[in-house]
Design a protein around this motif. Sequence first.
Motif, short mmCIF file in Angstrom:
data_model
loop_
_atom_site.label_atom_id
_atom_site.label_comp_id
_atom_site.label_asym_id
_atom_site.label_seq_id
_atom_site.Cartn_x
_atom_site.Cartn_y
_atom_site.Cartn_z
N ARG A 25 -6.68 -0.54 0.60
CA ARG A 25 -6.08 -1.26 -0.52
C ARG A 25 -7.11 -1.78 -1.53
O ARG A 25 -6.93 -1.67 -2.73
N GLU A 46 1.67 6.79 -1.95
CA GLU A 46 2.45 6.37 -0.79
C GLU A 46 1.69 5.30 -0.04
O GLU A 46 0.50 5.46 0.24
N GLY A 47 2.37 4.21 0.31
CA GLY A 47 1.76 3.13 1.06
C GLY A 47 1.83 3.36 2.56
O GLY A 47 2.77 3.98 3.07
N PHE A 48 0.83 2.83 3.27
CA PHE A 48 0.77 2.92 4.73
C PHE A 48 0.31 1.61 5.34
O PHE A 48 -0.54 0.93 4.77
N TYR A 49 0.87 1.30 6.51
CA TYR A 49 0.39 0.20 7.33
C TYR A 49 -0.62 0.76 8.32
O TYR A 49 -0.41 1.83 8.88
N ASN A 59 4.96 3.15 4.68
CA ASN A 59 5.74 2.05 4.14
C ASN A 59 6.65 2.65 3.07
O ASN A 59 6.22 2.85 1.94
N GLU A 62 6.99 1.35 -0.56
CA GLU A 62 5.87 1.38 -1.51
C GLU A 62 5.47 2.83 -1.79
O GLU A 62 4.43 3.31 -1.35
N GLU A 98 2.60 -4.81 0.68
CA GLU A 98 2.29 -5.13 2.07
C GLU A 98 1.45 -4.05 2.75
O GLU A 98 0.95 -4.26 3.85
N SER A 99 1.31 -2.90 2.12
CA SER A 99 0.56 -1.80 2.74
C SER A 99 -0.92 -2.13 2.84
O SER A 99 -1.47 -2.86 2.02
N ASP A 100 -1.54 -1.54 3.87
CA ASP A 100 -2.98 -1.71 4.06
C ASP A 100 -3.78 -0.68 3.27
O ASP A 100 -4.95 -0.88 2.97
N TYR A 102 -3.30 3.30 0.70
CA TYR A 102 -2.42 4.19 -0.06
C TYR A 102 -2.99 5.60 -0.09
O TYR A 102 -4.21 5.80 -0.19
#
Length: 111
Positions: A25, A46-49, A59, A62, A98-100, A102
């Motif tokens: 991030r 695209e977001g990822f945790y 995610n 996101e 909230e993603s860690d 992308y």
Amino acid sequence: MTEADLISLFNDKGVFCGSEFIVNRAYCGDFLQASKSAGFAVIGIEGFYLLKDGSLKPNLDEIADFSDIEDVNNFGEYIEACFKAANRFVVNMNSNGESDGYCFTLTDLES
């Protein structure tokens, strides 16, 4: 510069998930600028945790798609329009997301 060359510049600023590279991030703004400078249009994000066990989880809240950007006369304008849209998304996600990390979908060819 190839996409692989671009990603290699950020190897220590993200993680690989299969063949996809997830940019931490904190470095997404830098990645956007580097992509633009290298002649790539960012057409999706695209977001990822990052889970405690080291795995990644998408995610689905996101995700952004910029591939349908129109009203440009050439690929340089398309890169700039995609950059502006992607930058707005990243700035918003840095404040509210909230993603860690992308994953960025890039293109260097005119559609």
